[in-house]
Design a protein around this motif. Structure first.
Motif, PDB file in Angstrom:
ATOM      1  N   MET A   1      -9.763   4.873   4.417  1.00  0.00           N
ATOM      2  CA  MET A   1      -8.619   5.693   4.072  1.00  0.00           C
ATOM      3  C   MET A   1      -9.128   6.989   3.441  1.00  0.00           C
ATOM      4  N   VAL A   2      -8.609   8.097   3.894  1.00  0.00           N
ATOM      5  CA  VAL A   2      -8.963   9.395   3.334  1.00  0.00           C
ATOM      6  C   VAL A   2      -7.927   9.738   2.272  1.00  0.00           C
ATOM      7  N   VAL A   3      -8.396   9.983   1.074  1.00  0.00           N
ATOM      8  CA  VAL A   3      -7.492  10.324  -0.023  1.00  0.00           C
ATOM      9  C   VAL A   3      -7.585  11.822  -0.267  1.00  0.00           C
ATOM     10  N   TYR A   4      -6.453  12.476  -0.256  1.00  0.00           N
ATOM     11  CA  TYR A   4      -6.407  13.902  -0.552  1.00  0.00           C
ATOM     12  C   TYR A   4      -6.913  14.095  -1.968  1.00  0.00           C
ATOM     13  N   GLU A   5      -7.824  15.006  -2.133  1.00  0.00           N
ATOM     14  CA  GLU A   5      -8.409  15.239  -3.444  1.00  0.00           C
ATOM     15  C   GLU A   5      -7.520  16.149  -4.284  1.00  0.00           C
ATOM     16  N   LEU A   6      -6.892  15.585  -5.260  1.00  0.00           N
ATOM     17  CA  LEU A   6      -6.156  16.356  -6.258  1.00  0.00           C
ATOM     18  C   LEU A   6      -7.073  16.522  -7.454  1.00  0.00           C
ATOM     19  N   SER A   7      -7.084  17.705  -8.012  1.00  0.00           N
ATOM     20  CA  SER A   7      -7.883  17.906  -9.220  1.00  0.00           C
ATOM     21  C   SER A   7      -7.275  17.087 -10.352  1.00  0.00           C
ATOM     22  N   ASP A   8      -8.092  16.777 -11.342  1.00  0.00           N
ATOM     23  CA  ASP A   8      -7.579  16.050 -12.509  1.00  0.00           C
ATOM     24  C   ASP A   8      -6.423  16.811 -13.145  1.00  0.00           C
ATOM     25  N   GLU A   9      -6.560  18.128 -13.206  1.00  0.00           N
ATOM     26  CA  GLU A   9      -5.498  18.952 -13.791  1.00  0.00           C
ATOM     27  C   GLU A   9      -4.198  18.822 -12.993  1.00  0.00           C
ATOM     28  N   GLN A  10      -4.309  18.845 -11.663  1.00  0.00           N
ATOM     29  CA  GLN A  10      -3.113  18.733 -10.822  1.00  0.00           C
ATOM     30  C   GLN A  10      -2.469  17.350 -10.967  1.00  0.00           C
ATOM     31  N   VAL A  11      -3.286  16.313 -10.997  1.00  0.00           N
ATOM     32  CA  VAL A  11      -2.755  14.955 -11.182  1.00  0.00           C
ATOM     33  C   VAL A  11      -2.038  14.861 -12.520  1.00  0.00           C
ATOM     34  N   ASN A  12      -2.625  15.422 -13.572  1.00  0.00           N
ATOM     35  CA  ASN A  12      -1.978  15.405 -14.882  1.00  0.00           C
ATOM     36  C   ASN A  12      -0.642  16.134 -14.850  1.00  0.00           C
ATOM     37  N   LYS A  13      -0.583  17.283 -14.194  1.00  0.00           N
ATOM     38  CA  LYS A  13       0.670  18.032 -14.101  1.00  0.00           C
ATOM     39  C   LYS A  13       1.735  17.230 -13.364  1.00  0.00           C
ATOM     40  N   VAL A  14       1.341  16.575 -12.280  1.00  0.00           N
ATOM     41  CA  VAL A  14       2.305  15.787 -11.504  1.00  0.00           C
ATOM     42  C   VAL A  14       2.875  14.652 -12.344  1.00  0.00           C
ATOM     43  N   PHE A  15       2.004  13.891 -12.991  1.00  0.00           N
ATOM     44  CA  PHE A  15       2.494  12.746 -13.750  1.00  0.00           C
ATOM     45  C   PHE A  15       3.257  13.168 -15.005  1.00  0.00           C
ATOM     46  N   ILE A  82       4.052  14.599  -2.885  1.00  0.00           N
ATOM     47  CA  ILE A  82       4.418  13.193  -3.119  1.00  0.00           C
ATOM     48  C   ILE A  82       3.511  12.285  -2.296  1.00  0.00           C
ATOM     49  N   ARG A  83       3.268  12.654  -1.058  1.00  0.00           N
ATOM     50  CA  ARG A  83       2.402  11.869  -0.170  1.00  0.00           C
ATOM     51  C   ARG A  83       0.972  11.797  -0.735  1.00  0.00           C
ATOM     52  N   HIS A  84       0.456  12.901  -1.245  1.00  0.00           N
ATOM     53  CA  HIS A  84      -0.897  12.911  -1.803  1.00  0.00           C
ATOM     54  C   HIS A  84      -0.983  12.020  -3.045  1.00  0.00           C
ATOM     55  N   VAL A  85       0.040  12.068  -3.872  1.00  0.00           N
ATOM     56  CA  VAL A  85       0.060  11.218  -5.067  1.00  0.00           C
ATOM     57  C   VAL A  85       0.162   9.750  -4.654  1.00  0.00           C
ATOM     58  N   GLN A  86       0.959   9.462  -3.629  1.00  0.00           N
ATOM     59  CA  GLN A  86       1.061   8.085  -3.129  1.00  0.00           C
ATOM     60  C   GLN A  86      -0.292   7.600  -2.623  1.00  0.00           C
ATOM     61  N   GLU A  87      -1.034   8.457  -1.931  1.00  0.00           N
ATOM     62  CA  GLU A  87      -2.370   8.089  -1.463  1.00  0.00           C
ATOM     63  C   GLU A  87      -3.290   7.768  -2.644  1.00  0.00           C
ATOM     64  N   LEU A  88      -3.195   8.569  -3.685  1.00  0.00           N
ATOM     65  CA  LEU A  88      -4.001   8.329  -4.880  1.00  0.00           C
ATOM     66  C   LEU A  88      -3.640   6.982  -5.506  1.00  0.00           C
ATOM     67  N   ALA A  91      -4.978   4.148  -3.480  1.00  0.00           N
ATOM     68  CA  ALA A  91      -6.410   3.960  -3.705  1.00  0.00           C
ATOM     69  C   ALA A  91      -6.650   3.162  -4.993  1.00  0.00           C
ATOM     70  N   TYR A  92      -5.903   3.481  -6.055  1.00  0.00           N
ATOM     71  CA  TYR A  92      -6.025   2.708  -7.293  1.00  0.00           C
ATOM     72  C   TYR A  92      -5.587   1.260  -7.082  1.00  0.00           C
ATOM     73  N   GLU A  93      -4.520   1.074  -6.339  1.00  0.00           N
ATOM     74  CA  GLU A  93      -4.046  -0.282  -6.053  1.00  0.00           C
ATOM     75  C   GLU A  93      -5.119  -1.078  -5.307  1.00  0.00           C
ATOM     76  N   ASP A  94      -5.763  -0.444  -4.336  1.00  0.00           N
ATOM     77  CA  ASP A  94      -6.823  -1.119  -3.580  1.00  0.00           C
ATOM     78  C   ASP A  94      -7.961  -1.555  -4.494  1.00  0.00           C
TER      79      ASP A  94
END
Length: 112
Positions: A1-15, A82-88, A91-94
């Motif tokens: 599975m290819v996971v779109y790379e979100l920066s840590d900063e972007q992931v923090n902003k999303v959550f 939303i799709r990129h965050v779901q992929e992330l 990956a954690y679930e896996d």
């Protein structure tokens, strides 16, 4: 599975953005249709300025975009984010499922 790379900063902003119920509702509304900021403001028991701040936080997180259409500002959800965050999250679930599987295997070996 290819996971779109979100920066840590972007992931923090999303959550951070999704931690607020009003913002989650704005995302839900704007994923199904474009919505004017004024219509969003009318839907909540808060000032127009407060809704604009919520939209700005969502926009900074990449969850919505705001475009000018004449004098109005239209908000549109960004399903790709939303799709990129779901992929992330998948990956954690896996990772956790693999850990649980290894623990199950270990416990099964211990009872044999």
């Amino acid at each position: 599975m290819v996971v779109y790379e979100l920066s840590d900063e972007q992931v923090n902003k999303v959550f951070r953005a999704l931690a607020d119920a009003t913002r989650r509702d704005i995302v839900r509304r704007t994923l199904s249709a474009e919505v004017r900021v004024s219509d969003l403001a009318a839907a909540y028991d808060m000032s127009f300025a407060a809704v604009q701040k919520h939209v700005a936080a969502l926009e900074a997180a990449g969850l919505v975009t705001k475009i000018a259409r004449g004098r109005e500002r239209i908000v549109r959800g960004q399903p790709d984010t939303i799709r990129h965050v779901q992929e992330l999250l998948t990956a954690y679930e896996d990772i956790w499922r693999q850990r649980i599987s290894r623990l199950d295997d270990f416990l099964a070996d211990e009872t044999d």
